[in-house]
Design an enzyme around this catalytic site. Structure first.
Site, PDB file in Angstrom:
ATOM      1  N   GLN A  98      -7.794  12.007  -1.416  1.00 19.84           N
ATOM      2  CA  GLN A  98      -8.292  10.628  -1.356  1.00 19.84           C
ATOM      3  C   GLN A  98      -7.272   9.749  -0.631  1.00 19.84           C
ATOM      4  O   GLN A  98      -7.538   8.589  -0.352  1.00 19.84           O
ATOM      5  CB  GLN A  98      -8.496  10.078  -2.773  1.00 19.84           C
ATOM      6  CG  GLN A  98      -9.525  10.843  -3.580  1.00 19.84           C
ATOM      7  CD  GLN A  98      -9.490  10.438  -5.048  1.00 19.84           C
ATOM      8  OE1 GLN A  98     -10.174   9.526  -5.474  1.00 19.84           O
ATOM      9  NE2 GLN A  98      -8.673  11.113  -5.833  1.00 19.84           N
ATOM     10  N   ASN A  99      -6.113  10.316  -0.360  1.00 22.89           N
ATOM     11  CA  ASN A  99      -5.033   9.528   0.241  1.00 22.89           C
ATOM     12  C   ASN A  99      -5.244   9.367   1.738  1.00 22.89           C
ATOM     13  O   ASN A  99      -5.663  10.294   2.423  1.00 22.89           O
ATOM     14  CB  ASN A  99      -3.678  10.191  -0.022  1.00 22.89           C
ATOM     15  CG  ASN A  99      -3.384  10.296  -1.507  1.00 22.89           C
ATOM     16  OD1 ASN A  99      -4.018   9.610  -2.300  1.00 22.89           O
ATOM     17  ND2 ASN A  99      -2.442  11.137  -1.869  1.00 22.89           N
ATOM     18  N   HIS A 116     -11.266   9.783   2.236  1.00 24.35           N
ATOM     19  CA  HIS A 116     -11.253   8.318   2.322  1.00 24.35           C
ATOM     20  C   HIS A 116     -10.666   7.831   3.656  1.00 24.35           C
ATOM     21  O   HIS A 116     -10.260   6.677   3.769  1.00 24.35           O
ATOM     22  CB  HIS A 116     -10.469   7.719   1.150  1.00 24.35           C
ATOM     23  CG  HIS A 116     -11.167   7.869  -0.166  1.00 24.35           C
ATOM     24  ND1 HIS A 116     -10.585   7.572  -1.381  1.00 24.35           N
ATOM     25  CD2 HIS A 116     -12.433   8.291  -0.467  1.00 24.35           C
ATOM     26  CE1 HIS A 116     -11.448   7.810  -2.361  1.00 24.35           C
ATOM     27  NE2 HIS A 116     -12.570   8.255  -1.835  1.00 24.35           N
TER      28      HIS A 116
HETATM   29  N1  APR Z   1       3.089  12.084 -10.412  1.00 24.02           N
HETATM   30  C1  APR Z   1       1.810  12.381 -10.776  1.00 24.02           C
HETATM   31  N2  APR Z   1       0.884  11.444 -11.055  1.00 24.02           N
HETATM   32  C2  APR Z   1       1.266  10.148 -10.952  1.00 24.02           C
HETATM   33  C3  APR Z   1       2.571   9.767 -10.580  1.00 24.02           C
HETATM   34  C4  APR Z   1       3.501  10.801 -10.299  1.00 24.02           C
HETATM   35  N3  APR Z   1       4.774  10.551  -9.948  1.00 24.02           N
HETATM   36  N4  APR Z   1       2.630   8.417 -10.583  1.00 24.02           N
HETATM   37  C5  APR Z   1       1.424   7.983 -10.942  1.00 24.02           C
HETATM   38  N5  APR Z   1       0.588   9.019 -11.172  1.00 24.02           N
HETATM   39  C6  APR Z   1      -0.834   9.010 -11.575  1.00 24.02           C
HETATM   40  C7  APR Z   1      -1.230   7.816 -12.418  1.00 24.02           C
HETATM   41  O1  APR Z   1      -0.971   8.064 -13.788  1.00 24.02           O
HETATM   42  C8  APR Z   1      -2.719   7.710 -12.109  1.00 24.02           C
HETATM   43  O2  APR Z   1      -3.483   8.490 -13.006  1.00 24.02           O
HETATM   44  O3  APR Z   1      -1.604   8.920 -10.398  1.00 24.02           O
HETATM   45  C9  APR Z   1      -2.842   8.281 -10.683  1.00 24.02           C
HETATM   46  C10 APR Z   1      -3.087   7.263  -9.601  1.00 24.02           C
HETATM   47  O4  APR Z   1      -4.349   6.659  -9.821  1.00 24.02           O
HETATM   48  P1  APR Z   1      -4.926   5.536  -8.842  1.00 24.02           P
HETATM   49  O5  APR Z   1      -3.885   4.520  -8.571  1.00 24.02           O
HETATM   50  O6  APR Z   1      -6.206   5.078  -9.394  1.00 24.02           O
HETATM   51  O7  APR Z   1      -5.127   6.323  -7.455  1.00 24.02           O
HETATM   52  P2  APR Z   1      -6.349   7.244  -7.029  1.00 24.02           P
HETATM   53  O8  APR Z   1      -6.931   7.959  -8.190  1.00 24.02           O
HETATM   54  O9  APR Z   1      -5.884   8.057  -5.876  1.00 24.02           O
HETATM   55  O10 APR Z   1      -7.380   6.183  -6.510  1.00 24.02           O
HETATM   56  C11 APR Z   1      -8.608   6.618  -5.964  1.00 24.02           C
HETATM   57  O11 APR Z   1      -9.173   4.388  -5.369  1.00 24.02           O
HETATM   58  O12 APR Z   1      -8.739   2.276  -4.541  1.00 24.02           O
HETATM   59  C12 APR Z   1      -9.181   3.530  -4.239  1.00 24.02           C
HETATM   60  O13 APR Z   1      -9.409   4.346  -2.116  1.00 24.02           O
HETATM   61  C13 APR Z   1      -8.461   4.216  -3.135  1.00 24.02           C
HETATM   62  O14 APR Z   1      -8.246   6.587  -2.755  1.00 24.02           O
HETATM   63  C14 APR Z   1      -8.089   5.547  -3.705  1.00 24.02           C
HETATM   64  C15 APR Z   1      -9.041   5.691  -4.874  1.00 24.02           C
END
Ligand code: APR
Length: 244
Positions: A98-99, A116
């Site tokens: 998703q990154n 994404h």
């Molecule tokens: N190692 C592992 N996991 C981690 C770490 C780490 N060092 N730091 C944070 N996390 C976890 C958090 O606990 C959380 O569950 O990563 C997750 C990040 O979640 P989000 O910020 O919601 O990111 P993501 O799930 O990728 O978001 C999905 O949302 O806004 C949109 O398009 C954007 O692709 C993105 C999508």
């Protein structure tokens, strides 16, 4: 239910989210200090927001592009472990991220889908011409495809838009023996629904690797919690050694 991956290695699908790039210096979205705690997502991550104020949207993605090009931002041990898994696993490994950063590619991953979109690409709203664009983008730029000015937008999937390559992703999910979700909060669909799809249509093993239990944590058969740079290399090591 587990698959027979220990005796006959099957295909693997890995889903990654912002958490895997956190230790590389990139912000997540929904953590306490995450991007959506500082910026209104309706303003910068929707087609309506772009139509309303394109300069604000360009400024947001220009800042993220600049951050990604900071020499301090490099792939971490989790990105490297997934590249190693792809190189050494005897069946197919598909990485669905998703990154929008390019840290998986920089670590050496090759079979990768950016569902994404990609921060370092822009496309023309008029003619769909797609081009690599690591620099700042503005309304003054002209599309090399159709020659129009001000029509370029980030090649990023916004809320309300269709993620990319979904057919290929669901095909791979339907044929995998192992599904691993890494560093994602499980709050954004369709990615958040992949684990349910895998459980419904395959006998694949499902594993969550995250800092903390995600929203959909109970949907996974197994979970390992901790920073990605620790739990991901450890999991890959066990998998390649046939111990996991
Ligand atoms: N190692 C592992 N996991 C981690 C770490 C780490 N060092 N730091 C944070 N996390 C976890 C958090 O606990 C959380 O569950 O990563 C997750 C990040 O979640 P989000 O910020 O919601 O990111 P993501 O799930 O990728 O978001 C999905 O949302 O806004 C949109 O398009 C954007 O692709 C993105 C999508």
């Amino acid at each position: 239910m587990s698959s027979d991956t220990s005796t006959r290695p099957g295909n693997i699908v890995i889903l990654t989210g912002a958490g895997i790039s956190k230790e590389s210096g990139l912000d997540t979205f929904r953590c306490a200090d995450g991007i959506w705690s500082r910026v209104n997502l309706e303003d910068v991550a929707t087609p309506e927001g772009f139509a309303r104020d394109p300069e604000l949207v360009h400024a947001f993605y220009n800042a993220r592009r600049e951050k990604l090009s900071d020499p301090a931002v490099q792939p971490n041990a989790a990105h490297a472990a997934l590249a190693r898994l792809e190189a050494e696993w005897p069946a197919e490994v598909l990485l669905v991220t998703q990154n929008i950063d390019d840290l998986h590619e920089r670590a050496g991953s090759r079979e990768i889908i950016h569902m994404h979109g990609e921060l370092n690409k822009v496309r023309c709203q008029a003619c769909e011409h797609l081009v690599v664009w690591p620099d700042a983008l503005s309304l003054e730029h002209t599309c090399a495809g159709c020659g129009r000015k001000g029509t370029l937008r980030p090649h990023v999937v916004w809320f309300g838009e269709m993620p990319l390559e979904m057919e290929r992703i669901y095909d791979a999910l339907s044929q995998c023996s192992l599904f691993v979700s890494i560093g994602t909060s499980g709050q954004v669909y369709p990615a958040a629904g992949f684990v349910s799809h895998v459980r419904m249509y395959t006998r694949a093993r499902t594993v969550e690797l995250n800092l903390e239990p995600s929203t959909g944590a109970t949907l996974f058969e197994e979970a390992f919690y901790g920073p990605a740079s620790g739990v991901v290399p450890a999991f890959v090591e066990r998998l390649l050694a046939g111990r996991s």
